[in-house]
Design a protein around this motif. Structure first.
Motif, PDB file in Angstrom:
ATOM      1  N   UNK A   6      24.640  53.399  88.449  1.00  0.00           N
ATOM      2  CA  UNK A   6      24.611  54.280  87.276  1.00  0.00           C
ATOM      3  C   UNK A   6      24.398  55.729  87.704  1.00  0.00           C
ATOM      4  N   UNK A   7      23.509  55.944  88.667  1.00  0.00           N
ATOM      5  CA  UNK A   7      23.250  57.301  89.163  1.00  0.00           C
ATOM      6  C   UNK A   7      24.488  57.877  89.849  1.00  0.00           C
ATOM      7  N   UNK A   8      25.188  57.051  90.612  1.00  0.00           N
ATOM      8  CA  UNK A   8      26.412  57.502  91.289  1.00  0.00           C
ATOM      9  C   UNK A   8      27.487  57.855  90.267  1.00  0.00           C
ATOM     10  N   UNK A   9      27.614  57.048  89.222  1.00  0.00           N
ATOM     11  CA  UNK A   9      28.588  57.346  88.167  1.00  0.00           C
ATOM     12  C   UNK A   9      28.243  58.655  87.460  1.00  0.00           C
ATOM     13  N   UNK A  10      26.963  58.882  87.232  1.00  0.00           N
ATOM     14  CA  UNK A  10      26.531  60.129  86.590  1.00  0.00           C
ATOM     15  C   UNK A  10      26.828  61.328  87.490  1.00  0.00           C
ATOM     16  N   UNK A  11      26.568  61.189  88.787  1.00  0.00           N
ATOM     17  CA  UNK A  11      26.855  62.282  89.727  1.00  0.00           C
ATOM     18  C   UNK A  11      28.347  62.590  89.750  1.00  0.00           C
ATOM     19  N   UNK A  26      27.842  73.546  93.610  1.00  0.00           N
ATOM     20  CA  UNK A  26      27.070  72.648  92.749  1.00  0.00           C
ATOM     21  C   UNK A  26      25.851  72.122  93.496  1.00  0.00           C
ATOM     22  N   UNK A  27      24.823  71.852  92.738  1.00  0.00           N
ATOM     23  CA  UNK A  27      23.624  71.183  93.247  1.00  0.00           C
ATOM     24  C   UNK A  27      23.471  69.925  92.419  1.00  0.00           C
ATOM     25  N   UNK A  28      23.477  68.784  93.080  1.00  0.00           N
ATOM     26  CA  UNK A  28      23.296  67.505  92.396  1.00  0.00           C
ATOM     27  C   UNK A  28      21.877  67.027  92.683  1.00  0.00           C
ATOM     28  N   UNK A  29      21.094  66.888  91.624  1.00  0.00           N
ATOM     29  CA  UNK A  29      19.726  66.397  91.746  1.00  0.00           C
ATOM     30  C   UNK A  29      19.657  65.006  91.146  1.00  0.00           C
ATOM     31  N   UNK A  30      18.893  64.134  91.794  1.00  0.00           N
ATOM     32  CA  UNK A  30      18.731  62.780  91.286  1.00  0.00           C
ATOM     33  C   UNK A  30      17.358  62.255  91.675  1.00  0.00           C
ATOM     34  N   UNK A  31      16.817  61.397  90.820  1.00  0.00           N
ATOM     35  CA  UNK A  31      15.560  60.732  91.174  1.00  0.00           C
ATOM     36  C   UNK A  31      15.827  59.395  91.867  1.00  0.00           C
ATOM     37  N   UNK A  32      17.087  59.149  92.212  1.00  0.00           N
ATOM     38  CA  UNK A  32      17.464  57.933  92.949  1.00  0.00           C
ATOM     39  C   UNK A  32      17.600  58.308  94.429  1.00  0.00           C
ATOM     40  N   UNK A  50      29.578  51.921  97.141  1.00  0.00           N
ATOM     41  CA  UNK A  50      30.197  52.700  98.209  1.00  0.00           C
ATOM     42  C   UNK A  50      31.569  53.248  97.815  1.00  0.00           C
ATOM     43  N   UNK A  51      32.276  52.527  96.963  1.00  0.00           N
ATOM     44  CA  UNK A  51      33.551  53.053  96.466  1.00  0.00           C
ATOM     45  C   UNK A  51      33.317  54.312  95.623  1.00  0.00           C
ATOM     46  N   UNK A  52      32.239  54.304  94.835  1.00  0.00           N
ATOM     47  CA  UNK A  52      31.882  55.508  94.074  1.00  0.00           C
ATOM     48  C   UNK A  52      31.489  56.641  95.017  1.00  0.00           C
ATOM     49  N   UNK A  53      30.749  56.314  96.082  1.00  0.00           N
ATOM     50  CA  UNK A  53      30.375  57.335  97.061  1.00  0.00           C
ATOM     51  C   UNK A  53      31.622  57.958  97.684  1.00  0.00           C
ATOM     52  N   UNK A  54      32.615  57.123  97.964  1.00  0.00           N
ATOM     53  CA  UNK A  54      33.875  57.634  98.512  1.00  0.00           C
ATOM     54  C   UNK A  54      34.524  58.629  97.537  1.00  0.00           C
TER      55      UNK A  54
END
Length: 143
Positions: A6-11, A26-32, A50-54
């Motif tokens: 969910x955090x990766x999708x939001x990013x 951009x600065x991406x902040x996350x609590x994950x 990992x596909x989302x990370x890609x």
């Protein structure tokens, strides 16, 4: 849904919106922490995560600068509260012109807490560090 997914999708959604608006940095902040650590490491794998990370790493190429930052939930109430609102209400929320009052209040609280946290850390650093006069006195033999 898995939190890191969910955090990766939001990013990814945030980065797409930043691209649409023409932002170059951009600065991406996350609590994950897992997400931030994996993005910084450019982690590879075959999972949905990992596909989302890609996808995120590919999108980084359109920006001049992308910074990944872990921010504890305690110091990022805005993201935490908005995530709860979005998970309980269907649909996307865009506030281009004016933020709702409750979001402004959360932002104010986060900024205040951030300023307090940084001033406290600087204060503790200065207290813990001897001044030049104290260093000079400690290097002289006792009289």
């Amino acid at each position: 849904m898995e939190v890191r997914l969910a955090e990766a999708e939001a990013a990814l959604a945030g980065m797409k919106e930043a691209r649409r608006k023409g932002y170059r940095r951009v600065i991406i902040e996350s609590d994950c922490k897992t997400l931030i650590d994996e993005l910084k490491a450019k982690s590879q794998g075959r999972s949905d995560f990992h596909l989302l990370l890609d996808d995120i790493n590919e999108l980084c190429n359109v920006f001049d600068s992308v910074v990944w930052s872990f921010v504890s939930r305690k110091h990022n109430r805005v993201a935490h509260e908005l995530a709860h609102i979005c998970s309980s209400q269907l649909g996307r929320r865009d506030w281009d012109a004016t933020l709702p009052r409750f979001v402004m209040n959360l932002c104010h609280d986060d900024i205040y807490n951030m300023r307090y946290r940084y001033s406290y850390n600087i204060h503790m650093f200065l207290i813990g560090r001897p001044t030049e006069d104290e260093t000079e006195r400690s290097n002289q033999p006792p009289s």
